[in-house]
Design a protein around this motif. Structure first.
Motif, PDB file in Angstrom:
ATOM      1  N   TYR A   1       0.875  -1.184   0.000  1.00  0.00           N
ATOM      2  CA  TYR A   1       0.000   0.000   0.000  1.00  0.00           C
ATOM      3  C   TYR A   1       0.911   1.232   0.000  1.00  0.00           C
ATOM      4  O   TYR A   1       1.527   1.567   1.021  1.00  0.00           O
ATOM      5  CB  TYR A   1      -0.878  -0.056   1.253  1.00  0.00           C
ATOM      6  CG  TYR A   1      -2.024   0.906   1.290  1.00  0.00           C
ATOM      7  CD1 TYR A   1      -3.193   0.659   0.571  1.00  0.00           C
ATOM      8  CD2 TYR A   1      -1.971   2.048   2.082  1.00  0.00           C
ATOM      9  CE1 TYR A   1      -4.254   1.540   0.636  1.00  0.00           C
ATOM     10  CE2 TYR A   1      -3.032   2.929   2.152  1.00  0.00           C
ATOM     11  CZ  TYR A   1      -4.177   2.657   1.424  1.00  0.00           C
ATOM     12  OH  TYR A   1      -5.236   3.539   1.496  1.00  0.00           O
TER      13      TYR A   1
ATOM     14  N   VAL B   1       1.716   5.032  -0.077  1.00  0.00           N
ATOM     15  CA  VAL B   1       1.076   6.311   0.269  1.00  0.00           C
ATOM     16  C   VAL B   1       2.058   7.448  -0.022  1.00  0.00           C
ATOM     17  O   VAL B   1       3.259   7.330   0.246  1.00  0.00           O
ATOM     18  CB  VAL B   1       0.656   6.329   1.762  1.00  0.00           C
ATOM     19  CG1 VAL B   1      -0.116   7.599   2.093  1.00  0.00           C
ATOM     20  CG2 VAL B   1      -0.185   5.099   2.102  1.00  0.00           C
TER      21      VAL B   1
ATOM     22  N   ASN C   1       5.362   6.543   2.546  1.00  0.00           N
ATOM     23  CA  ASN C   1       5.534   5.594   3.651  1.00  0.00           C
ATOM     24  C   ASN C   1       6.786   4.750   3.458  1.00  0.00           C
ATOM     25  O   ASN C   1       7.141   4.358   2.347  1.00  0.00           O
ATOM     26  CB  ASN C   1       4.283   4.731   3.861  1.00  0.00           C
ATOM     27  CG  ASN C   1       3.816   3.970   2.650  1.00  0.00           C
ATOM     28  OD1 ASN C   1       4.035   4.398   1.526  1.00  0.00           O
ATOM     29  ND2 ASN C   1       3.162   2.849   2.867  1.00  0.00           N
TER      30      ASN C   1
ATOM     31  N   GLU D   1       8.410   1.427   5.100  1.00  0.00           N
ATOM     32  CA  GLU D   1       8.144   0.290   5.992  1.00  0.00           C
ATOM     33  C   GLU D   1       9.439  -0.393   6.415  1.00  0.00           C
ATOM     34  O   GLU D   1      10.520  -0.105   5.891  1.00  0.00           O
ATOM     35  CB  GLU D   1       7.196  -0.687   5.285  1.00  0.00           C
ATOM     36  CG  GLU D   1       5.842  -0.036   4.997  1.00  0.00           C
ATOM     37  CD  GLU D   1       4.822  -0.986   4.397  1.00  0.00           C
ATOM     38  OE1 GLU D   1       5.186  -2.115   4.012  1.00  0.00           O
ATOM     39  OE2 GLU D   1       3.643  -0.580   4.319  1.00  0.00           O
TER      40      GLU D   1
ATOM     41  N   CYS E   1       4.563   6.458   8.372  1.00  0.00           N
ATOM     42  CA  CYS E   1       3.565   6.854   7.374  1.00  0.00           C
ATOM     43  C   CYS E   1       4.080   7.996   6.496  1.00  0.00           C
ATOM     44  O   CYS E   1       4.961   8.772   6.897  1.00  0.00           O
ATOM     45  CB  CYS E   1       2.304   7.347   8.066  1.00  0.00           C
ATOM     46  SG  CYS E   1       1.402   6.099   8.973  1.00  0.00           S
ATOM     47  N   ALA E   2       3.432   8.122   5.354  1.00  0.00           N
ATOM     48  CA  ALA E   2       3.788   9.170   4.395  1.00  0.00           C
ATOM     49  C   ALA E   2       3.617  10.575   4.979  1.00  0.00           C
ATOM     50  O   ALA E   2       4.469  11.448   4.772  1.00  0.00           O
ATOM     51  CB  ALA E   2       2.904   9.026   3.161  1.00  0.00           C
ATOM     52  N   GLU E   3       2.534  10.776   5.696  1.00  0.00           N
ATOM     53  CA  GLU E   3       2.239  12.128   6.199  1.00  0.00           C
ATOM     54  C   GLU E   3       3.319  12.601   7.165  1.00  0.00           C
ATOM     55  O   GLU E   3       3.785  13.735   7.101  1.00  0.00           O
ATOM     56  CB  GLU E   3       0.883  12.153   6.920  1.00  0.00           C
ATOM     57  CG  GLU E   3      -0.307  11.855   6.026  1.00  0.00           C
ATOM     58  CD  GLU E   3      -0.647  10.371   5.963  1.00  0.00           C
ATOM     59  OE1 GLU E   3       0.267   9.523   6.002  1.00  0.00           O
ATOM     60  OE2 GLU E   3      -1.846  10.062   5.867  1.00  0.00           O
TER      61      GLU E   3
ATOM     62  N   VAL F   1      -7.788   8.462   0.864  1.00  0.00           N
ATOM     63  CA  VAL F   1      -7.022   7.844   1.961  1.00  0.00           C
ATOM     64  C   VAL F   1      -7.070   8.779   3.165  1.00  0.00           C
ATOM     65  O   VAL F   1      -6.964   9.999   3.024  1.00  0.00           O
ATOM     66  CB  VAL F   1      -5.573   7.533   1.511  1.00  0.00           C
ATOM     67  CG1 VAL F   1      -4.894   8.747   0.920  1.00  0.00           C
ATOM     68  CG2 VAL F   1      -4.744   6.962   2.645  1.00  0.00           C
ATOM     69  N   THR F   2      -7.246   8.196   4.341  1.00  0.00           N
ATOM     70  CA  THR F   2      -7.423   9.008   5.554  1.00  0.00           C
ATOM     71  C   THR F   2      -6.258   8.774   6.528  1.00  0.00           C
ATOM     72  O   THR F   2      -5.896   7.623   6.784  1.00  0.00           O
ATOM     73  CB  THR F   2      -8.754   8.657   6.246  1.00  0.00           C
ATOM     74  OG1 THR F   2      -8.804   7.250   6.451  1.00  0.00           O
ATOM     75  CG2 THR F   2      -9.941   9.071   5.403  1.00  0.00           C
ATOM     76  N   PRO F   3      -5.668   9.832   7.045  1.00  0.00           N
ATOM     77  CA  PRO F   3      -4.498   9.692   7.923  1.00  0.00           C
ATOM     78  C   PRO F   3      -4.796   8.935   9.214  1.00  0.00           C
ATOM     79  O   PRO F   3      -5.904   9.046   9.755  1.00  0.00           O
ATOM     80  CB  PRO F   3      -4.112  11.141   8.256  1.00  0.00           C
ATOM     81  CG  PRO F   3      -4.852  11.998   7.318  1.00  0.00           C
ATOM     82  CD  PRO F   3      -6.039  11.241   6.846  1.00  0.00           C
ATOM     83  N   CYS F   4      -3.818   8.196   9.690  1.00  0.00           N
ATOM     84  CA  CYS F   4      -3.972   7.455  10.949  1.00  0.00           C
ATOM     85  C   CYS F   4      -3.960   8.437  12.137  1.00  0.00           C
ATOM     86  O   CYS F   4      -3.638   9.621  11.988  1.00  0.00           O
ATOM     87  CB  CYS F   4      -2.854   6.423  11.097  1.00  0.00           C
ATOM     88  SG  CYS F   4      -1.279   7.122  11.614  1.00  0.00           S
TER      89      CYS F   4
HETATM   90  N1  THU Z   1      -0.050   4.587   5.787  1.00  0.00           N
HETATM   91  C1  THU Z   1       0.356   5.858   5.505  1.00  0.00           C
HETATM   92  O1  THU Z   1       1.494   6.081   5.098  1.00  0.00           O
HETATM   93  N2  THU Z   1      -0.529   6.854   5.665  1.00  0.00           N
HETATM   94  C2  THU Z   1      -1.852   6.677   5.967  1.00  0.00           C
HETATM   95  O2  THU Z   1      -2.594   7.652   5.992  1.00  0.00           O
HETATM   96  C3  THU Z   1      -2.363   5.345   6.267  1.00  0.00           C
HETATM   97  C4  THU Z   1      -1.351   4.260   6.304  1.00  0.00           C
HETATM   98  C5  THU Z   1       0.889   3.492   5.541  1.00  0.00           C
HETATM   99  C6  THU Z   1       1.407   2.756   6.726  1.00  0.00           C
HETATM  100  C7  THU Z   1       1.789   1.429   6.100  1.00  0.00           C
HETATM  101  O3  THU Z   1       3.081   1.550   5.511  1.00  0.00           O
HETATM  102  C8  THU Z   1       0.793   1.245   4.993  1.00  0.00           C
HETATM  103  O4  THU Z   1       0.239   2.525   4.739  1.00  0.00           O
HETATM  104  C9  THU Z   1      -0.325   0.262   5.317  1.00  0.00           C
HETATM  105  O5  THU Z   1      -0.913   0.563   6.513  1.00  0.00           O
END
Ligand code: THU
Length: 156
Positions: free
Chosen positions: A43, A45, A61, A63, A72-74, A108-111
C-alpha cells in the motif's frame, strides 16, 4: 452537567474542481507514492506538504520488517519539512494512496498518530493546515484545518 456537540465541515469534490494550488499539491502527493517503500503492505502512500512560501515537500511511507519501525507518508513529509525548513509554516497537506495497480477509489485518511502530528504542526506555527484526502473517484477537503480531524488531541 452539560452536553456538547462537535461538528466538522468538509468538502467532497472532484479532482477537477480543486483550485490550481490544491490540484498541484494532489499531483505531488500522487507522484510521491512512487518512492514508497512498502513491500509488506503493498500500500503505497504519498504526501505533499505546502509551506507558507509556496515550497512543496513530499514524503511517502517507509516500511520495515520490524513493522512498528516504519513511518507513514504524512509524518515522513511533515518531519522532512520541519527538518529542512524549520521556520516556515505548513499551510496544507495532501495525501494519496496507490494499491493493486491503481490509485485508491476512496480518499485515503491519515492514521491517528499522523493526525496528532498534524495537530501539533498547527499549534507550532499558529496556522491551520488544510488537509486534502485524495481518491481516484473523489476527494475530501478539510478546509477548517487538521484540528478538525482530531478533537481532543493530546497536549499538556
Ligand atoms: N499509511 C500511511 O502512510 N498513511 C496513511 O494515511 C495510512 C497508512 C501506511 C502505513 C503502512 O506503511 C501502509 O500505509 C499500510 O498501513
Amino acid at each position: 452537567m452539560e452536553r456538547n456537540d462537535l461538528k466538522i465541515s468538509y468538502v467532497k469534490c472532484q479532482y477537477d474542481e480543486l483550485d490550481d494550488e490544491m490540484r498541484k499539491l494532489a499531483d505531488k502527493a500522487r507522484e510521491a507514492t512512487r518512492a514508497s517503500y512498502s513491500p509488506y503492505s503493498g500500500y503505497a502512500v504519498g504526501a505533499a506538504v505546502l509551506l507558507e512560501d509556496g515550497t512543496i515537500v513530499t514524503g511517502c511511507n517507509q516500511e520495515n520488517i520490524a513493522y512498528p519501525s516504519g513511518l507513514c507518508a504524512e509524518r515522513t513529509a511533515l518531519f522532512a519539512a520541519g527538518a529542512a525548513h524549520p521556520g516556515k509554516a505548513v499551510t496544507a497537506l495532501a495525501v494519496a494512496a496507490f494499491h493493486e495497480g491503481k490509485f485508491t477509489p476512496e480518499p485515503v485518511t491519515p492514521c491517528g498518530a499522523c493526525r496528532q502530528v498534524l495537530s501539533e504542526t498547527e499549534l507550532r506555527y499558529g496556522r491551520k493546515v488544510r488537509v486534502l484526502l485524495t481518491g481516484a473517484d473523489y476527494c475530501i477537503f478539510i478546509e477548517g484545518g487538521a484540528g478538525d480531524l482530531l478533537p481532543f488531541s493530546f497536549s499538556f
